[in-house]
Enzyme design. Structure first.
Site, mmCIF file in Angstrom:
data_model
loop_
_atom_site.group_PDB
_atom_site.id
_atom_site.type_symbol
_atom_site.label_atom_id
_atom_site.label_comp_id
_atom_site.label_asym_id
_atom_site.label_seq_id
_atom_site.Cartn_x
_atom_site.Cartn_y
_atom_site.Cartn_z
ATOM 1 N N SER A 151 4.590 35.398 50.918
ATOM 2 C CA SER A 151 4.515 36.469 52.021
ATOM 3 C C SER A 151 2.980 37.062 52.306
ATOM 4 C CB SER A 151 5.376 37.696 51.540
ATOM 5 O OG SER A 151 4.557 38.418 50.544
ATOM 6 N N SER A 206 1.663 40.192 51.941
ATOM 7 C CA SER A 206 1.169 41.381 51.490
ATOM 8 C C SER A 206 0.133 41.344 50.917
ATOM 9 C CB SER A 206 2.364 41.867 50.566
ATOM 10 O OG SER A 206 2.431 41.132 49.371
ATOM 11 N N LYS A 245 0.629 41.768 43.173
ATOM 12 C CA LYS A 245 0.145 42.865 43.993
ATOM 13 C C LYS A 245 -1.292 43.262 43.008
ATOM 14 C CE LYS A 245 3.772 43.674 46.586
ATOM 15 N NZ LYS A 245 3.585 43.355 48.085
ATOM 16 N N SER A 257 3.022 45.833 53.142
ATOM 17 C CA SER A 257 3.367 45.480 51.932
ATOM 18 C C SER A 257 4.442 46.584 51.145
ATOM 19 C CB SER A 257 1.981 45.767 51.104
ATOM 20 O OG SER A 257 2.288 45.747 49.503
#
Length: 253
Positions: A42, A44, A105, A199
């Site tokens: 993804s 994010s 993250k 995100s």
């Protein structure tokens, strides 16, 4: 002659099986204790990490939990030889709400920190994080649209410990640009994506929330392969124009 030949054949087969078993055991040890490959599905973490990046994550950086072991058998709780991540580390962790899912993250908040967003600006312990405007990001659309390129606002953030990185700002008044104060509980961490308006991270308490130390898998270290969004790595005949050759062996920061 036939007896001798059969014996040699059986011996060769046994040796091959032993080599395969040894190789699998070595791979298991490396994956469990040293490095594990992950890919980015993804956007994010754009522009730091792109969809189609493949990277190595160091398993030893924060010690080991049962999530470090393949299939995550609940053999023990907590961490062995554990150490806390530094603010600004990019970390792979198991999603607290669904521990079968891996997320990646950046660590923004440490235990006891107060985290808040005000008008798109990050505050840590009531102090705004230093932020400088950079030239616009131009590339694969980071804001959720399919295909094509986009121009998006880009900032350089510098955390209190001196770690700097780029963030993207898809919208001036994004959904999570203004939040309540998040107080990070003991033994937990507050994670955010660099692509701030695209995100799902610790700001969404019902979906991600605070990440327990036990859920940490490891620290992102290096990109070893990268292929354009929408392409498939197994289609090697498309590599000449689909692979992002300039991202090979790039250190993740």
């Amino acid at each position: 002659m036939s007896v001798t030949s059969g014996t040699k054949s059986e011996s060769g087969l046994g040796e091959t099986i032993r080599v395969v078993i040894h190789a699998l055991l070595i791979a298991l040890v490396i994956r469990t204790f040293l490095f594990q490959p992950f890919n980015i599905p993804s956007g994010s973490m754009k522009a730091t990490l792109l969809v189609g990046d493949y990277l190595f994550v160091s398993k030893y950086s924060y010690g080991y939990s049962h999530y470090s072991i393949p299939f995550s058998p609940p053999l023990f709780s907590g961490r062995i030889w554990g150490s806390d991540p530094n603010r600004g580390d990019i970390v792979v962790f198991r999603l607290p709400k669904d521990d079968s899912t891996d997320y990646i993250k950046r660590v923004i908040g440490l235990p006891g920190d107060r985290i808040q967003m005000k008008d798109g600006l990050l505050y840590i312990n009531d102090t705004p994080v230093e932020r400088q405007r950079m030239s616009e990001y131009v590339g694969e659309d980071p804001c959720g649209s399919e295909g094509g390129t986009a121009r998006v606002k880009r900032w350089k953030e510098t955390l209190p410990n001196g770690v700097s990185y780029e963030t993207l700002d898809c919208a001036d008044n994004g959904y999570m640009d203004n939040t309540n104060v998040y107080t990070v509980p003991p033994g937990h961490f507050f994670m955010m994506g660099d692509n701030r308006d695209n995100s799902t991270d610790s700001r969404f308490l019902g979906q991600v929330g605070y990440v327990p130390a036990e859920n940490l898998i490891g620290r992102a270290q290096m990109i070893f392969f990268s292929i354009a969004e929408g392409e498939h790595a197994w289609m090697f005949w498309r590599w000449p124009w689909a692979v992002r050759w300039n991202r090979f062996f790039k250190i993740v920061r």
